[in-house]
Design an enzyme around this catalytic site. Structure first.
Site, PDB file in Angstrom:
ATOM      1  N   LEU A  94       4.198  57.144 -37.304  1.00 43.62           N
ATOM      2  CA  LEU A  94       5.590  57.555 -37.186  1.00 43.62           C
ATOM      3  C   LEU A  94       6.138  57.378 -35.782  1.00 43.62           C
ATOM      4  O   LEU A  94       7.338  57.210 -35.588  1.00 43.62           O
ATOM      5  CB  LEU A  94       5.733  59.032 -37.594  1.00 43.62           C
ATOM      6  CG  LEU A  94       5.334  59.386 -39.027  1.00 43.62           C
ATOM      7  CD1 LEU A  94       5.384  60.884 -39.242  1.00 43.62           C
ATOM      8  CD2 LEU A  94       6.243  58.675 -40.025  1.00 43.62           C
ATOM      9  N   GLY A  95       5.256  57.486 -34.782  1.00 49.01           N
ATOM     10  CA  GLY A  95       5.726  57.374 -33.408  1.00 49.01           C
ATOM     11  C   GLY A  95       4.623  57.681 -32.429  1.00 49.01           C
ATOM     12  O   GLY A  95       3.471  57.880 -32.796  1.00 49.01           O
ATOM     13  N   GLN A  96       5.011  57.736 -31.147  1.00 44.39           N
ATOM     14  CA  GLN A  96       4.057  57.940 -30.062  1.00 44.39           C
ATOM     15  C   GLN A  96       4.649  58.918 -29.068  1.00 44.39           C
ATOM     16  O   GLN A  96       5.804  58.779 -28.663  1.00 44.39           O
ATOM     17  CB  GLN A  96       3.766  56.611 -29.362  1.00 44.39           C
ATOM     18  CG  GLN A  96       2.788  56.693 -28.201  1.00 44.39           C
ATOM     19  CD  GLN A  96       1.339  56.626 -28.648  1.00 44.39           C
ATOM     20  OE1 GLN A  96       1.038  56.097 -29.711  1.00 44.39           O
ATOM     21  NE2 GLN A  96       0.443  57.179 -27.841  1.00 44.39           N
TER      22      GLN A  96
ATOM     23  N   PHE B 218       1.349  63.323 -26.011  1.00 45.02           N
ATOM     24  CA  PHE B 218       0.093  63.860 -26.532  1.00 45.02           C
ATOM     25  C   PHE B 218      -0.731  62.771 -27.188  1.00 45.02           C
ATOM     26  O   PHE B 218      -1.955  62.729 -27.082  1.00 45.02           O
ATOM     27  CB  PHE B 218       0.447  64.953 -27.544  1.00 45.02           C
ATOM     28  CG  PHE B 218      -0.718  65.737 -28.072  1.00 45.02           C
ATOM     29  CD1 PHE B 218      -1.589  65.187 -28.991  1.00 45.02           C
ATOM     30  CD2 PHE B 218      -0.920  67.041 -27.678  1.00 45.02           C
ATOM     31  CE1 PHE B 218      -2.648  65.915 -29.500  1.00 45.02           C
ATOM     32  CE2 PHE B 218      -1.973  67.783 -28.183  1.00 45.02           C
ATOM     33  CZ  PHE B 218      -2.842  67.212 -29.098  1.00 45.02           C
ATOM     34  N   GLY B 219      -0.061  61.863 -27.884  1.00 44.60           N
ATOM     35  CA  GLY B 219      -0.746  60.813 -28.621  1.00 44.60           C
ATOM     36  C   GLY B 219       0.097  60.364 -29.798  1.00 44.60           C
ATOM     37  O   GLY B 219       1.246  60.787 -29.971  1.00 44.60           O
TER      38      GLY B 219
ATOM     39  N   LYS C  86      -0.574  64.786 -35.912  1.00 43.64           N
ATOM     40  CA  LYS C  86      -0.488  64.498 -34.486  1.00 43.64           C
ATOM     41  C   LYS C  86      -1.901  64.363 -33.938  1.00 43.64           C
ATOM     42  O   LYS C  86      -2.691  65.311 -33.982  1.00 43.64           O
ATOM     43  CB  LYS C  86       0.270  65.638 -33.798  1.00 43.64           C
ATOM     44  CG  LYS C  86       0.685  65.389 -32.380  1.00 43.64           C
ATOM     45  CD  LYS C  86       1.522  66.573 -31.911  1.00 43.64           C
ATOM     46  CE  LYS C  86       2.004  66.398 -30.493  1.00 43.64           C
ATOM     47  NZ  LYS C  86       2.784  67.567 -30.054  1.00 43.64           N
TER      48      LYS C  86
ATOM     49  N   ASP D 129       9.717  71.160 -21.950  1.00 45.99           N
ATOM     50  CA  ASP D 129       9.824  69.721 -22.244  1.00 45.99           C
ATOM     51  C   ASP D 129      10.803  69.481 -23.388  1.00 45.99           C
ATOM     52  O   ASP D 129      10.546  68.674 -24.280  1.00 45.99           O
ATOM     53  CB  ASP D 129       8.449  69.142 -22.565  1.00 45.99           C
ATOM     54  CG  ASP D 129       8.437  67.603 -22.471  1.00 45.99           C
ATOM     55  OD1 ASP D 129       9.303  67.046 -21.767  1.00 45.99           O
ATOM     56  OD2 ASP D 129       7.581  66.979 -23.106  1.00 45.99           O
TER      57      ASP D 129
END
Length: 810
Positions: free
Chosen positions: A501-503, A506-507, A523, A620
């Site tokens: 799904l994405g980056q 964290f990873g 995640k 964040d």
């Protein structure tokens, strides 16, 4: 409109005319009984019989109609010292020109107490919550009004006044406890000589002052919270006849009240309808232990405990029921009375502490010129001596009447506290010592076991740390379901790219489909992440304790060897940045939807900062960390960098600055200082991004601006604020709402954290008129050198993804 209830009372009401001519009025031939009420014309306030909590007593009071609390939020009480038990056989009516309350036996127990008259009279409940008695027409001047006789609440439009002609003051007096509106021990009144407010204990001992009125800044000098005067319009009037303080609201739709609480604190509260609760705007004194006599005789205060008041060793609450309702002023009594007989064992002393200012309130307490040993022994021998102090070589004995008036403190590490030695029964003291002895023996045994095992634990932890995994001790605090790693592999098809799904920092994040069709976001801790291990546990521990519709929900976790996995509810629309920065997808977000997203983020942040069990600073917050569910509801995510601050603290500092440039507040980015106002800054950036559809870290060279914040500020100064608007919103935007949000966004990114609003204020301002909002001051970095921007050879996509991993505070 008055409600006629219960058919069995029909005959009774048949002979008493119902209130039908006006829903907000009682006239001379009408009365209230039972569940009948009158309601102000705008339906904001209601008057009738009420019962506080589980009390069996009834009172005549005024409460908010549109505030959905149980019991209702009462702002004024008529018969606070003379309750009734049967509201159906009691009457509120006009007799001889006065509003009177007759109890079950038709005895008058409360009255407006004006001179009797045969003139026609009426009582009207106003839209401001003021109950007004008039003679003649509705335009006649008030003969009596509840605003002149406040109880514990000071409403907007009211006056807290000192009358120079009669030398009388209007005084706010606390309730006794949550279920007894009788006059408590704490009061607030105006000191007209010094133009300040005082809180007093028992109308005698002053223990807090607001500081003098500053007419230029429109605030009291020791109440800095009054700086937020874009919500409240404060006024202090001083003339030859009177001195008074009053306030109003710039936005009449805001519901706000000021009270003197039975805790001994003054509080300003505002109603948040979207949350269905009262929100504390400010309170004074801030520390409950600064309240004089707040815990009563032999009560000891500890701000770090709930409740903050407890009884000393050898004592118990005088009234357990009051104590359970938060009314501590009754204090504590001895479990065993001291005996004056010489045949019994002599009492003992226990050490406590008391504020110096509290002790100085009793100059009449005789000073004895004897040494400390004699001071102690004479108190032991003197039957009515309850305690002694020996301060500056002066001995004083303390008796029951004075012990009722001071609050003790459990321990001392402050210079403003003095020692006081309390006399207790030997039997109670020995019981306490026996408990301590048993506890000591048990603790010693446990200590040996602990010392023997700590080496083993340390050894295992060092091994697991070398391998980069969490051990059993680390897992104990993770109160969420554990998933076998093989289930994760199956659900993500071995972390296939098709499911990615994405980056994030964290990873990578993958979509996982579990048996039964359940979808989750998986995640995965990146092996290259230098901050992953600590942030992994931090995120699990934090988010497992948080429950809010605008926060992403953690569903589980998994660990195997060096693999660390978090499982979240799946957000089919992914993150906010995917929509607002994509020129194709952005057309799916019209203004109404964007406004709802802004409100949702604000509610989620307010929960983190104030309403959750923990006070959390996210650190964040950015568009990519706001996820959207299938209905486009926003949910704040990624709590790996979040910090818990203790108690009522709202700020902290660090030498390790972690976050995302463009969203970090200047005090955090440059000095490592973070607070709830740091999150407010990030929120302001997101608001401006939602309005404009542009990233904060984009280029704006044509406008001589290196960020969206500086670009928006330039448009504001040029009086062209709507030029910031995303072109995709041209047809759907509400220009008033857009302008309001832009102003709020700029207020949130002001350079000085003190100037930024809290999230409570942000939500209040969302409903205010634009004219009532303050003018924002210059944001951070706007006039700074271009060296703050990124080098020209860095491409835009790299700038947008730039995340700070470590920076030493300067």
């Amino acid at each position: 409109m008055v409600n006629i209830i219960a058919s069995q009372f029909f005959i009774y009401f048949f002979f008493i005319p119902a209130i039908a001519s006006a829903a907000d009025t009682i006239t001379a031939n009408q009365s209230l009984s039972g569940d009948q009420t009158i309601i102000s014309s705008d339906e904001h306030f209601e008057l009738g019989f009420f019962r506080p909590g589980n009390s069996s007593n009834y009172y005549i009071g005024i409460w908010y109609t549109k505030v959905s609390t149980v019991p209702p939020t009462v702002v004024w009480v008529a018969n606070r010292e003379t309750p009734i038990s049967d509201r159906f056989s009691s009457e509120l009516k006009i007799i001889d020109g006065n509003l009177v309350l007759l109890n079950e036996s038709k005895t008058q127990i409360w009255s407006t107490n004006m001179s009797s008259t045969t003139r026609p009279a009426s009582v009207v409940l106003g839209d401001d919550g003021n109950l007004v008695l008039r003679y003649g027409s509705i335009s006649s001047p008030p003969i009596w009004q509840s605003f002149d006789h406040p109880t514990h609440t000071f409403l907007p439009g009211g006056k807290l006044r000192y009358d120079k002609r009669t030398n009388t003051s209007q005084v706010l007096t606390s309730w006794r406890n949550a279920e007894d509106p009788g006059m408590g021990l704490f009061s607030l009144e105006l000191d007209h000589n010094n133009k300040q407010f005082l809180i007093k204990w028992n109308r005698s001992v002053e223990y807090w002052t607001s500081g003098s009125w500053n007419d230029q800044d429109k605030l009291f000098s020791l109440v800095p919270e009054m700086r937020m005067n874009y919500i409240y319009n404060f006024s202090y009037v001083d003339n030859e006849n009177e001195s008074y303080f009053t306030y109003s609201l710039y936005n009449p739709l805001i519901i706000s009240r000021f009270i003197i609480d039975f805790s001994g604190q003054t509080k300003q509260l505002s109603w948040l309808d979207s949350f269905g609760q009262w929100n504390l705007f400010w309170s004074q004194p801030k520390d409950l232990c600064d309240v004089y006599g707040g815990c009563g005789a032999f009560g000891v205060c500890n701000q770090q405990m709930l409740p903050s008041c407890n009884c000393l060793t050898g004592f118990e609450p005088r009234s357990p029921s009051d104590w359970n309702l938060g009314g501590f002023f009754g204090g504590c009594v001895r479990k065993t009375e001291l005996s004056c007989s010489g045949k019994t064992e002599k009492p003992m002393f226990i050490l406590s502490y008391v504020e110096k200012s509290f002790l100085s309130s009793f100059p009449e307490n005789e000073a004895l010129q004897i040494d400390e040993t004699e001071c102690r022994s004479s108190c032991l021998d003197y039957c009515i001596c309850n305690a002694y102090t020996f301060i500056s070589n002066i001995c004083r004995h303390w008796y029951s009447e004075n012990m009722n008036k001071i609050s003790l403190v459990l321990f001392s590490n402050e210079s403003n506290l003095d020692k006081i030695y309390i006399k207790v029964s030997s039997s109670d003291h020995h019981k306490s010592n026996a408990k301590v002895l048993v506890a000591g023996i048990i603790s010693g045994c446990l200590g040996l076991v602990f010392l023997c095992s700590i080496g083993v634990i340390y050894y295992r932890r060092m091994i697991s740390r070398d391998r980069g995994v969490l051990n059993e001790e680390d897992r104990k605090g993770l109160d969420v379901p554990f998933f076998e790693f093989k289930r994760i592999l199956s659900a993500t098809e071995n972390f296939s790219l098709a499911n990615k799904l994405g980056q994030g920092g964290f990873g990578p994040v993958y979509k996982g489909t579990f048996p039964g069709g359940a979808e989750m976001a998986v995640k995965r801790l990146s092996s290259q992440s230098g901050q992953g291990l600590k942030e992994f546990k931090n995120e699990v521990l934090l988010i497992a304790k948080l429950q809010h519709r605008n926060l992403v929900r953690l569903l589980g976790y998994s660990m195997k060897n060096q693999e660390m996995i978090l499982l979240y509810e799946y957000m089919p629309n992914k993150s906010l940045d995917r929509f607002i920065f994509d020129r194709t997808l952005c057309i799916n977000l019209d203004w109404a939807l964007r406004f709802d997203i802004i409100m949702g983020i604000a509610r989620g942040l307010l929960y983190l900062h104030q309403d959750s069990r923990l006070r959390i600073i996210h650190r964040d917050l950015k568009a990519s960390n706001v996820l959207l569910d299938e209905d486009m509801n926003p949910k704040i995510s990624d709590f790996g960098l979040a910090k818990i601050v203790k108690g009522r603290d709202t700020e902290a500092s660090t030498t390790r600055v972690i976050g995302t440039y463009g969203y970090m507040a200047p005090e955090y980015a440059l000095n490592g200082f973070f607070s709830v106002k740091s999150d407010v800054y990030s929120f302001g950036v997101i608001v401006l991004e939602i309005i404009s559809g542009k990233r904060n870290t984009g280029y704006y060279q044509n406008q001589q601006a290196f960020s969206l914040v500086s670009y928006a500020w330039g448009l504001w100064k040029e009086k062209k604020p709507l030029d910031l608007l995303d072109s995709a919103l041209a047809e759907s935007c509400n220009s008033i709402e857009v302008l309001r949000c832009m102003i709020i966004g700029l207020l949130c990114v002001q350079e000085d954290p003190e100037d930024r609003p809290t999230m409570t204020n942000v939500l209040l301002m969302m409903g205010m008129d634009i004219e009532s909002l303050p003018d924002p001051k210059e944001p951070a970095f706007v006039s700074k050198a271009r060296s703050h921007s990124s080098p020209s050879y860095v491409n835009e996509s790299e700038i947008n993804q730039l995340t700070v991993t470590q920076q030493e505070g300067r």
